[in-house]
Structure formats: structure tokens, C-alpha cells
Design a protein around this motif. Structure first.
Motif, PDB file in Angstrom:
ATOM      1  N   LEU A   1     -21.056  22.716  -1.357  1.00  0.00           N
ATOM      2  CA  LEU A   1     -20.210  23.023  -0.088  1.00  0.00           C
ATOM      3  C   LEU A   1     -18.993  21.924  -0.064  1.00  0.00           C
ATOM      4  O   LEU A   1     -17.877  22.294   0.106  1.00  0.00           O
TER       5      LEU A   1
ATOM      6  N   PHE B   1     -16.334  13.493   4.382  1.00  0.00           N
ATOM      7  CA  PHE B   1     -17.075  14.587   4.587  1.00  0.00           C
ATOM      8  C   PHE B   1     -18.414  14.207   5.770  1.00  0.00           C
ATOM      9  O   PHE B   1     -18.811  13.204   5.782  1.00  0.00           O
TER      10      PHE B   1
ATOM     11  N   ASP C   1     -29.437   8.590  -4.040  1.00  0.00           N
ATOM     12  CA  ASP C   1     -29.764   9.907  -4.577  1.00  0.00           C
ATOM     13  C   ASP C   1     -28.901  11.078  -4.336  1.00  0.00           C
ATOM     14  O   ASP C   1     -28.910  12.155  -4.718  1.00  0.00           O
ATOM     15  N   LEU C   2     -27.902  10.710  -3.258  1.00  0.00           N
ATOM     16  CA  LEU C   2     -26.877  11.583  -3.152  1.00  0.00           C
ATOM     17  C   LEU C   2     -25.405  11.217  -3.148  1.00  0.00           C
ATOM     18  O   LEU C   2     -25.157  10.051  -3.211  1.00  0.00           O
ATOM     19  N   ALA C   3     -24.659  12.103  -3.536  1.00  0.00           N
ATOM     20  CA  ALA C   3     -23.390  11.992  -3.552  1.00  0.00           C
ATOM     21  C   ALA C   3     -22.545  13.143  -3.443  1.00  0.00           C
ATOM     22  O   ALA C   3     -23.179  14.388  -3.530  1.00  0.00           O
ATOM     23  N   VAL C   4     -21.162  13.167  -2.852  1.00  0.00           N
ATOM     24  CA  VAL C   4     -20.408  14.432  -2.621  1.00  0.00           C
ATOM     25  C   VAL C   4     -19.109  13.951  -3.386  1.00  0.00           C
ATOM     26  O   VAL C   4     -18.369  13.170  -3.276  1.00  0.00           O
ATOM     27  N   ASN C   5     -18.881  14.953  -4.305  1.00  0.00           N
ATOM     28  CA  ASN C   5     -17.889  14.636  -5.153  1.00  0.00           C
ATOM     29  C   ASN C   5     -17.703  13.653  -5.828  1.00  0.00           C
ATOM     30  O   ASN C   5     -16.650  12.843  -6.019  1.00  0.00           O
TER      31      ASN C   5
ATOM     32  N   PHE D   1     -24.972  12.747   8.129  1.00  0.00           N
ATOM     33  CA  PHE D   1     -24.686  12.226   6.791  1.00  0.00           C
ATOM     34  C   PHE D   1     -23.056  12.105   6.736  1.00  0.00           C
ATOM     35  O   PHE D   1     -22.080  12.839   7.588  1.00  0.00           O
TER      36      PHE D   1
ATOM     37  N   ALA E   1     -24.459  17.530   9.054  1.00  0.00           N
ATOM     38  CA  ALA E   1     -25.636  17.760   9.984  1.00  0.00           C
ATOM     39  C   ALA E   1     -26.310  19.120   9.824  1.00  0.00           C
ATOM     40  O   ALA E   1     -25.532  20.003   9.417  1.00  0.00           O
ATOM     41  N   TYR E   2     -27.477  19.222   9.947  1.00  0.00           N
ATOM     42  CA  TYR E   2     -28.298  20.332   9.781  1.00  0.00           C
ATOM     43  C   TYR E   2     -28.099  21.186   8.691  1.00  0.00           C
ATOM     44  O   TYR E   2     -28.079  22.273   8.581  1.00  0.00           O
ATOM     45  N   GLY E   3     -27.997  20.439   7.490  1.00  0.00           N
ATOM     46  CA  GLY E   3     -27.671  21.259   6.130  1.00  0.00           C
ATOM     47  C   GLY E   3     -26.289  21.775   5.744  1.00  0.00           C
ATOM     48  O   GLY E   3     -26.057  22.081   4.640  1.00  0.00           O
ATOM     49  N   VAL E   4     -25.291  21.308   7.105  1.00  0.00           N
ATOM     50  CA  VAL E   4     -23.927  21.852   6.779  1.00  0.00           C
ATOM     51  C   VAL E   4     -23.113  20.654   6.660  1.00  0.00           C
ATOM     52  O   VAL E   4     -23.022  19.881   7.440  1.00  0.00           O
ATOM     53  N   PHE E   5     -22.222  20.647   5.608  1.00  0.00           N
ATOM     54  CA  PHE E   5     -21.381  19.714   5.329  1.00  0.00           C
ATOM     55  C   PHE E   5     -19.950  20.168   5.388  1.00  0.00           C
ATOM     56  O   PHE E   5     -19.561  21.334   5.035  1.00  0.00           O
TER      57      PHE E   5
ATOM     58  N   TRP F   1     -31.017  18.969  -0.752  1.00  0.00           N
ATOM     59  CA  TRP F   1     -29.708  18.415  -0.198  1.00  0.00           C
ATOM     60  C   TRP F   1     -28.644  17.922  -1.152  1.00  0.00           C
ATOM     61  O   TRP F   1     -27.457  18.289  -0.899  1.00  0.00           O
ATOM     62  N   LEU F   2     -29.080  17.531  -2.207  1.00  0.00           N
ATOM     63  CA  LEU F   2     -27.991  17.310  -3.271  1.00  0.00           C
ATOM     64  C   LEU F   2     -27.182  18.423  -3.670  1.00  0.00           C
ATOM     65  O   LEU F   2     -26.207  18.464  -3.776  1.00  0.00           O
TER      66      LEU F   2
END
Lengths: 416, 128
Positions: free
Chosen positions: B9, A314, A368-372, A337, A317-321, B2-3
Motif C-alpha cells: 500500500l 505514513f 520486523d516492519l518497514a514501509v518503503n 502504526f 490503523a485497522y490494516g490500512v495504511f 502486516w509486512l
């Protein structure tokens, strides 16, 4: 039985980008490319965006493609009426043919690959706009992509190309023709100026044991100019040939393991070589540049068969993934990101594009961040102001291995 | 902030696919053939899929999956954005029924044990 898959294998054997083809492998092309008449069966307010999409192709100096002025019609989606129609109707038949797609292009062609009739059907369940309104698809972008199919183009492996496999809502990236899209036009509909502007890059991709790499995505990139052209190796010999603007290129081959998969470019997964490692001509540490001019340039590559465990899945940028290309406004700083399996703070990130630089010490793994459940690398990127659009790729490397998102960034020109 | 954005999404595609699919079948394509539709207007290519595992829906042992386009009677039609299938191909198919009555795939994916487990977890979560 529909023998489309064997047809495509032949069609992509010696071309950049990808082309649609007959069952015998004859690439599709239009005989009426000098003056293609499209009609519109739909809201009048949509016509300017459709005309703009047609004009995008018509203004390419290195291709002989011109569209006649659009005309309104009551004709619908009759594939045998020899009329090319943009159709915005809602019928059970159209919903069945369009399926889950935003829009589809239906082409009827003969055994010689001549396109005889093309209808572009827009999904009646999807909202289109010309203002990038929230939740809508940009009509001009969708029309530009579908007109590419109407000209015989298949899907591209370059994320910011108009012919990339999927469109995102509220995005106009596919309304522009990338260098990859222009290379298709130059190949199939060359103008007088094409021969002087383009050259050929060719070669063979193999594994260390000599076995050909089948269905590998070969990319020629001029990072300083923001030009990328991609193509596929054939499924027998591992050979490729790309028509590219004359210039100096780095060349690499990457596997179709996401976001572009074999099925996205109409290749049978069982016949595509996997896994292998993304490999640069001259090596990752010091890639060599290949000069493409009058004579065909050659870049043969031996790709290591082992692939790294890490990937970029993934991009944000600008809050859109998402999984497609991201637009960056030149002249600004943007936080970028990257997320994917096995990414960690030990990875090096390089942006292959003009005027892009990662701020020193800004690249870090965000705990502090994770995607799936997958880790996220973040960085601040300065994009120098520019007056024309350009593409960039993202290269992530560690321990001598790399993955690349080809054309993952589109740099929008600065406002005057 | 952000999290939340990232998780929502990025997680949406698979879950949305599961939500939209009327039937989810792990199957193998055994044969295919082109045919005109009832109005003799469009060619559709039909694929006979032997069901190896059914994750949703009760479709029996064989499912006929169809895609518009194909070659028949000297005429060739190609519809962009459609899926191709090869005889012998094995895949996880997320199916829905079109207004014309055909089963079409929203998506086909590699039928790995991990993928199937993930889908089953989503299905179990949804039914709770």
C-alpha cells in the motif's frame, strides 16, 4: 496568463482554512447561499447521497447556507448557463476537464468574487458507491468536498477535514464537516448565532531573526473537545487570523512539508518559508493555552529555523495504511502504526484528542516492519466511548523537536 | 501479513504514477496564456515548459502543458483540484494526454536528484 497564484496569496492572508479568490484577491462567495438550487444529471439512485451532502451544509446552525431540493435535469456541464449541476456524464470533454481527479468543481465568477455558475463533474472512470463498497469512493463524501468548493472553500491543511486535499477509497471521513469546515462557513456565511459562538485568534509567526514565516500552517487545537481549526500565514508579513469556536486552545505552527504541500493549498513553493520547526505557543515542553472569547486573542510565535530529520510519512490503523486521516472507532482499542524517516524507539508519541490514551509500554519500534525502507513505530491506543465525532492530532517528539499530523485521527462515535 | 500490506500500500503511489505517465519531464515554465477551447466553452490556461531533462517520452525541447480554468474576456473560471504553475517554476511533471489533446500533469513534484534517480530506477525496472 492565469494569475491564480497571486490571487490566492491575498485570499489566505487573514483567514482560517483557505478560500478561493479572484485574480485580484477577492474571496469567492455565493450570493444565493440562502437557497442554492443544484440539479442532477445522473443516476436517480445517486440523488439521496447528493441530497445528504447538501443537507450537511444546510443543517449548520452557525451558517446561512441552505440548498433547495435537488431536481433532475437534462442540462449538462455548460459553465455559462447559470445552472448548478451535478454531472455524471462520460464525454471526451468531461474526461479532459476532470483529468485524474475523482471529481472537480467548476466555478464561474465575476470580479467581485460572486459565484455565478457551478458545475460539479464526476470522473466517469471512477466508481462511486453509497455503501463503501471495496474499490469505490463514497459519493456523499466526494459531494460534500466539492460542495465546499462550490461555496468558495479551498483545501484545508487538517487531514480529517471535508476540505482536505484528497479522498481515500472506502472512506466516509469527508462526508462530515469538521470544526475547520464549520469555521469557513461561519466566516463567509455567518448566521445570527455566529458572533456569539465564535471568536478570533490572530498573531504573527516569525523566525528567530525576525523574518516572517510565510505560508506556515497555524493550528488552534482544543484537544479536550477534539476541535482543530487551521489556517495559513500570509506571504508578506507572516500574520494569521483564525475564526474559531470560543474556547481554550493550544496553538502551533507547522511547515507545509507533507502530507500537505504548498501546491495542495495553491501556494507557490518558492515563496513559502522552509524549513522551520513545528513550534507550540509557550514551547513544546509546556504549551500555553489561549482563551478565545469576545475580544480577539493573540498568539505570536517564533519558530526555530532548524527542522528535525524525522517525519511521519505514513499512518496505519485497522490494516490500512495511507497519507490521510484514519478513522478510529471509539470505545475500542486499536493498534496504530506510524512510519517515516529517522523514527526510532526514542521518540515520544502524544495523541492530542479527547479520550485517547496509549497503553503503557505498548509504544515500540517494530524491527520486523518497514514501509518503503522506513522504520515503523507501533502502539496500542484505547479510545474511550463517545457519542459525537471528534478529531485528534498525533505529535511525535524527540530532543525538544516535534512533528505533528494535524487532524490525523477521526474518532467515530460508539454505536448505541 | 502486516509486512505485505504495508509495503504494497505504501509503495503504490509513486509506482502507479510512473506507470500512468505517458511522459515524464523535468522542465521550467517559461510563459503562460489563457485561451478558449474550440467550442468556446471552457477557458484553459496553457503553460510553455522548457524541457531540461526527459525521463520518459520524446517530447522535444518544449512541452505545452494545460490546465482548465483561467480568466479571459472578462470571464473567470476556476476548476478545483487543478495544478497551478508559476513562470520560472521548475518541476518534475508526470504527463498524460487528455481526450481533448492537451498534455496535463497527473502530478508535479520537486525535481530533486534523489527523486529523479528513484523514477529512473522504476523505469529501468519496468523495462526489464
Amino acid at each position: 496568463m492565469r494569475p491564480l497564484i497571486p490571487a490566492c496569496l491575498c485570499a489566505i492572508s487573514l483567514c482560517a482554512y483557505t478560500r478561493q479568490a479572484t485574480k485580484d484577491g477577492v474571496p469567492l462567495r455565493r450570493a444565493d447561499a440562502a437557497s442554492i438550487q443544484f440539479l442532477v444529471n445522473g443516476p436517480e439512485e445517486f440523488t439521496p447521497a447528493l441530497a445528504a451532502a447538501a443537507k450537511t451544509y444546510g443543517s449548520v446552525a452557525t451558517a446561512q447556507v441552505r440548498f433547495a431540493t435537488l431536481e433532475a435535469t437534462g442540462a449538462a456541464n455548460d459553465p455559462m448557463d447559470r445552472r448548478n449541476v451535478f454531472v455524471f456524464l462520460d464525454t471526451p470533454e468531461i474526461r479532459s476537464v476532470v483529468g485524474a481527479s475523482v471529481a472537480v468543481t467548476l466555478s464561474v465568477f465575476d470580479d467581485q468574487g460572486r459565484i455565478l455558475d457551478t458545475d460539479i463533474l464526476f470522473n466517469p472512470a471512477v466508481k462511486f458507491s453509497t455503501t463503501l463498497e471495496a474499490g469505490t469512493y463514497d459519493l456523499q463524501s466526494v459531494a460534500t468536498h466539492e460542495l465546499g468548493h462550490a461555496l468558495g472553500a479551498g483545501h484545508s491543511g487538517i487531514l480529517a477535514a471535508a476540505m482536505y486535499q484528497s479522498a481515500a477509497r472506502e472512506s466516509a471521513i469527508e462526508s462530515r464537516l469538521s470544526a475547520d469546515d464549520l469555521a469557513f462557513l461561519a466566516e463567509v456565511y455567518p448566521a445570527e448565532s455566529t458572533a456569539e459562538a465564535y471568536g478570533v485568534l490572530r498573531g504573527t509567526i516569525s523566525l528567530p531573526g525576525g523574518e516572517p514565516v510565510r505560508g506556515g500552517h497555524v493550528v488552534a487545537i482544543d484537544a479536550a473537545a477534539g476541535i482543530l481549526v487551521g489556517g495559513l500565514t500570509d506571504l508578506t508579513t507572516g500574520r494569521y487570523a483564525l475564526r474559531v469556536p470560543r474556547g481554550a486552545y493550544q496553538v502551533y505552527v507547522q511547515p507545509l512539508d507533507g502530507p500537505v504541500l504548498p501546491r495542495n493549498v495553491q501556494l507557490p513553493e518558492s515563496q513559502v518559508t522552509a524549513p522551520f520547526q513545528t513550534t507550540f505557543f509557550g514551547g513544546l515542553a509546556a504549551p500555553q493555552t489561549v482563551e478565545v472569547s469576545t475580544e480577539p486573542a493573540v498568539a505570536d510565535l517564533v519558530a526555530a529555523s532548524e527542522r528535525p530529520g524525522f517525519r511521519i510519512q505514513f499512518l496505519g490503523a485497522y490494516g490500512v495504511f495511507g497519507t490521510g486521516a484514519r478513522e478510529i472507532k471509539s470505545g475500542q482499542t486499536v493498534e496504530l502504526f506510524l512510519s517515516g524517516p529517522e523514527l526510532d524507539g526514542g521518540h515520544a508519541v502524544t495523541l492530542l484528542g479527547p479520550g485517547l490514551s496509549i497503553q503503557p509500554d505498548s509504544l515500540r519500534l517494530d524491527p520486523d516492519l518497514a514501509v518503503n525502507g522506513m522504520p515503523v513505530l507501533r502502539m496500542k491506543v484505547d479510545a474511550a466511548a463517545r457519542t459525537s465525532g471528534a478529531m485528534a492530532s498525533i505529535l511525535v517528539a524527540k530532543d525538544g523537536m516535534a512533528v505533528v499530523q494535524s487532524g490525523a485521527l477521526w474518532m467515530e462515535p460508539s454505536s448505541p | 501479513m502486516w509486512l505485505i500490506i504495508l509495503i504494497v500500500l505504501a509503495a503504490a503511489p509513486d509506482q502507479e504514477l510512473v506507470n500512468r505517465a505517458e511522459s515524464i519531464v523535468h522542465g521550467r515554465v517559461s510563459r503562460s496564456w489563457p485561451a478558449w477551447d474550440a467550442q468556446h466553452k471552457y477557458i484553459w490556461t496553457h503553460y510553455e515548459v522548457q524541457a531540461l531533462d526527459i525521463l520518459r517520452g520524446n517530447r522535444g525541447l518544449v512541452v505545452i502543458v494545460s490546465e482548465p480554468g483561467g480568466s479571459l474576456d472578462g470571464i473567470s473560471m476556476r476548476v478545483s483540484e487543478t495544478l497551478d504553475y508559476a513562470v520560472g517554476e521548475e518541476a518534475l511533471l508526470f504527463l498524460y494526454r487528455t481526450p481533448a489533446g492537451h498534455w496535463r500533469a497527473l502530478s508535479k513534484q520537486r525535481a530533486t536528484p534523489e527523486m529523479k534517480s528513484r523514477i529512473r530506477r522504476m523505469l529501468a525496472g519496468r523495462s526489464q
